[in-house]
Design a protein around this motif. Structure first.
Motif, PDB file in Angstrom:
ATOM      1  N   LEU A 170       0.197  -0.792   0.495  1.00 18.55           N
ATOM      2  CA  LEU A 170       0.188   0.120   0.186  1.00 18.55           C
ATOM      3  C   LEU A 170       1.053   1.224  -0.228  1.00 18.55           C
ATOM      4  O   LEU A 170       2.137   1.099   1.028  1.00 18.55           O
ATOM      5  N   VAL A 171       0.550   2.015  -0.437  1.00 16.81           N
ATOM      6  CA  VAL A 171       0.868   3.608  -0.559  1.00 16.81           C
ATOM      7  C   VAL A 171      -0.108   4.543  -0.728  1.00 16.81           C
ATOM      8  O   VAL A 171      -0.907   4.166  -0.924  1.00 16.81           O
ATOM      9  N   ALA A 172       0.667   5.603  -0.500  1.00 17.42           N
ATOM     10  CA  ALA A 172      -0.409   7.221  -0.487  1.00 17.42           C
ATOM     11  C   ALA A 172      -0.632   7.193  -1.610  1.00 17.42           C
ATOM     12  O   ALA A 172      -0.460   7.292  -2.456  1.00 17.42           O
ATOM     13  N   PRO A 173      -1.971   8.009  -2.228  1.00 17.77           N
ATOM     14  CA  PRO A 173      -2.383   8.533  -3.211  1.00 17.77           C
ATOM     15  C   PRO A 173      -1.365   9.798  -3.561  1.00 17.77           C
ATOM     16  O   PRO A 173      -0.650  10.479  -2.724  1.00 17.77           O
ATOM     17  N   ARG A 174      -1.784   9.929  -5.157  1.00 18.27           N
ATOM     18  CA  ARG A 174      -1.033  10.804  -5.915  1.00 18.27           C
ATOM     19  C   ARG A 174       0.438  11.339  -5.171  1.00 18.27           C
ATOM     20  O   ARG A 174       1.027  12.461  -5.451  1.00 18.27           O
ATOM     21  N   ASP A 175       1.399   9.936  -4.911  1.00 23.82           N
ATOM     22  CA  ASP A 175       2.910   9.940  -4.902  1.00 23.82           C
ATOM     23  C   ASP A 175       3.540   8.970  -5.893  1.00 23.82           C
ATOM     24  O   ASP A 175       3.758   8.455  -4.710  1.00 23.82           O
ATOM     25  N   PRO A 176       3.877   9.860  -6.762  1.00 20.76           N
ATOM     26  CA  PRO A 176       4.682   8.817  -8.052  1.00 20.76           C
ATOM     27  C   PRO A 176       5.536   8.230  -7.307  1.00 20.76           C
ATOM     28  O   PRO A 176       5.648   7.209  -7.455  1.00 20.76           O
ATOM     29  N   ALA A 177       6.723   8.572  -6.557  1.00 20.44           N
ATOM     30  CA  ALA A 177       7.491   8.954  -5.796  1.00 20.44           C
ATOM     31  C   ALA A 177       7.269   7.421  -5.325  1.00 20.44           C
ATOM     32  O   ALA A 177       8.277   6.057  -4.881  1.00 20.44           O
ATOM     33  N   ALA A 178       6.507   7.269  -4.293  1.00 22.80           N
ATOM     34  CA  ALA A 178       6.524   6.118  -2.998  1.00 22.80           C
ATOM     35  C   ALA A 178       5.727   5.095  -4.277  1.00 22.80           C
ATOM     36  O   ALA A 178       6.030   3.848  -4.181  1.00 22.80           O
ATOM     37  N   LEU A 179       4.945   5.597  -5.281  1.00 26.41           N
ATOM     38  CA  LEU A 179       4.332   3.750  -5.959  1.00 26.41           C
ATOM     39  C   LEU A 179       5.607   3.588  -6.511  1.00 26.41           C
ATOM     40  O   LEU A 179       5.322   2.212  -6.639  1.00 26.41           O
ATOM     41  N   ALA A 180       6.310   4.418  -7.380  1.00 27.84           N
ATOM     42  CA  ALA A 180       7.373   4.265  -8.159  1.00 27.84           C
ATOM     43  C   ALA A 180       8.044   2.790  -7.119  1.00 27.84           C
ATOM     44  O   ALA A 180       8.811   1.906  -7.639  1.00 27.84           O
ATOM     45  N   ALA A 181       8.617   3.576  -5.630  1.00 34.77           N
ATOM     46  CA  ALA A 181       9.271   2.784  -5.184  1.00 34.77           C
ATOM     47  C   ALA A 181       9.153   1.482  -4.753  1.00 34.77           C
ATOM     48  O   ALA A 181       9.446   0.070  -5.149  1.00 34.77           O
ATOM     49  N   ALA A 182       7.721   1.156  -4.802  1.00 31.27           N
ATOM     50  CA  ALA A 182       7.020   0.496  -4.848  1.00 31.27           C
ATOM     51  C   ALA A 182       7.105  -0.840  -5.325  1.00 31.27           C
ATOM     52  O   ALA A 182       7.344  -2.027  -5.980  1.00 31.27           O
ATOM     53  N   LEU A 183       6.887  -0.575  -6.638  1.00 32.83           N
ATOM     54  CA  LEU A 183       7.096  -1.061  -7.758  1.00 32.83           C
ATOM     55  C   LEU A 183       8.015  -1.914  -8.222  1.00 32.83           C
ATOM     56  O   LEU A 183       8.109  -2.983  -8.619  1.00 32.83           O
ATOM     57  N   THR A 184       8.878  -0.973  -7.977  1.00 29.07           N
ATOM     58  CA  THR A 184      10.686  -1.045  -8.108  1.00 29.07           C
ATOM     59  C   THR A 184      10.562  -2.470  -7.243  1.00 29.07           C
ATOM     60  O   THR A 184      11.448  -3.299  -7.342  1.00 29.07           O
ATOM     61  N   ARG A 185      10.318  -2.511  -5.534  1.00 25.89           N
ATOM     62  CA  ARG A 185      10.720  -3.217  -5.073  1.00 25.89           C
ATOM     63  C   ARG A 185      10.639  -5.017  -4.935  1.00 25.89           C
ATOM     64  O   ARG A 185      11.113  -5.877  -5.750  1.00 25.89           O
ATOM     65  N   LEU A 186       9.222  -4.897  -5.984  1.00 24.85           N
ATOM     66  CA  LEU A 186       8.371  -5.903  -6.211  1.00 24.85           C
ATOM     67  C   LEU A 186       9.740  -6.481  -7.559  1.00 24.85           C
ATOM     68  O   LEU A 186       9.014  -7.546  -7.354  1.00 24.85           O
TER      69      LEU A 186
END
Length: 382
Positions: A320-336
């Protein structure tokens, strides 16, 4: 003869358009086709023309479907046909889905003396539309026998913002796996796109509307490419935002790694091919997409909005990531993308919980609700 004497309950589901696109639309049809036939006689009323795939699936299930022929939002005279249907067939339960059908269903259903009228809210922003807030609280909320919310978060907003009585709202998550119409076994998405078999692949299947915040996903994908240069993103679906998204894709120079697939009926094959799924929405109820990811062993990264945290256990069955946060979304996607073992662990744990999110399980809950409310109302007599 009453239900207590053995007659099946007659249940009519009302939806603006019976369709294979859109979570609420697919859920409404899936629920109607999975009610236990020994206890319920299910019908569907689509105020607009259904799509061909849905019409065929409903016919194959042996369920009557009535189309009212509406063409536009204000084409309201077609609802006379709905009133005629209710008076003629004398249903025990009317189950409406989404704002427009909820409003028409409760007003006309009450006028036609349907014993049980259920309004089903599949989520919205609860902001910026005071007319809708008033209608939900003072018309639909008063006339409906019961309001169904798809998450506890939605129920709280219905009570606090719209003024609907808490006792009238029942929470039943709509997150279910609805098998796609397409042939998952016969599809090879990477080959279709001309990609190598080991290409890292992120996928989203959605109606392309503002709620899904897909510009945030595109911005996140641009960041992912700095860490996983060969990654590709597939966006399946169509909608009002497509041109804007394609323009943003060009601005970010992502044309070579982002694929707009348009409307697809093979949701399962798309998700089965993906390494990771992404959901970047600003708001959600309990999206079907998550259960579809679970069923296809596809780990998902999603924004922690609405009922999503009620379904995803962060770090165990998804990220789960916060909405409207491309950096957090990118970090989680990269992690997986960078850790196949973590992808497998999360996907396996999510799959083990899938039995909570089957159509049969959710249909059983609605069946119990229908019978409970029908007993309280007394039901129609033959």
């Amino acid at each position: 003869m009453t239900r207590a004497q053995g007659r099946r309950l007659r249940v009519l589901s009302l939806i603006d358009r019976a369709s294979s696109q859109g979570g609420a639309e697919r859920f409404a049809v899936g629920l109607a086709t999975h009610l236990p036939s020994e206890r319920f006689e299910a019908w569907i009323c689509s105020s607009r023309e259904p799509d061909a795939a849905t019409a065929a699936a409903v016919a194959e299930a042996g369920i009557p479907m009535v189309t009212l022929g509406r063409q536009a939002k204000w084409d309201v005279h077609r609802m006379w046909g709905f009133a005629s249907l209710l008076r003629r067939e004398r249903f025990d339960v009317l189950h409406a889905h989404k704002f427009g059908s909820n409003l028409w269903g409760t007003v006309i259903g009450s006028a036609c003396r349907v014993p049980v009228v259920i309004a089903h809210e599949h989520t919205w922003t609860y902001e910026g539309n005071p007319v809708r807030v008033w209608l939900d609280g003072n018309v639909t909320g008063r006339l409906a026998t019961r309001y169904v919310a798809v998450s506890a978060a939605d129920r709280e907003r219905m009570v606090s913002i719209e003024g609907i009585s808490r006792d009238k709202v029942t929470v039943i998550p709509a997150t279910v796996h609805i098998p796609s119409v397409g042939d998952a076994a016969g599809s090879d998405l990477r080959a279709e796109l001309g990609l190598a078999g080991d290409t890292p692949l992120v996928a989203i299947v959605a109606v392309l509307r503002p709620q899904k915040a897909l510009t945030v996903l595109l911005e996140a994908h641009a960041l992912v490419l700095h860490r996983v240069p060969g990654a590709h993103l597939v966006i399946a679906g169509d909608g009002a935002c497509r041109q804007e998204l394609e323009r943003r894709c060009r601005e970010l120079s992502l044309e070579d790694s982002v694929h707009f697939l348009g409307r697809r009926s093979d949701v399962d094959s798309i998700l089965a091919a993906a390494d990771v799924a992404a959901l970047s929405s600003d708001f959600e109820g309990t999206p079907l997409f998550i259960a579809e990811c679970m069923a296809n062993h596809t780990p998902v990264v999603a924004t922690a909005v609405g009922g999503v945290p009620e379904v995803i256990d962060d770090g165990r069955t998804g990220l789960l990531v916060a909405p409207r946060d491309p950096a957090a979304l990118a970090a989680a996607l990269t992690r997986l993308l960078a850790d196949p073992s973590e992808r497998e662990r999360i996907a396996d744990e999510a799959y083990r919980r899938l039995d909570r999110f089957t159509l049969e399980a959710v249909a059983a809950r609605f069946g119990e609700l229908y019978e409970e409310l029908a007993r309280e109302a007394g039901g129609n007599e033959d």
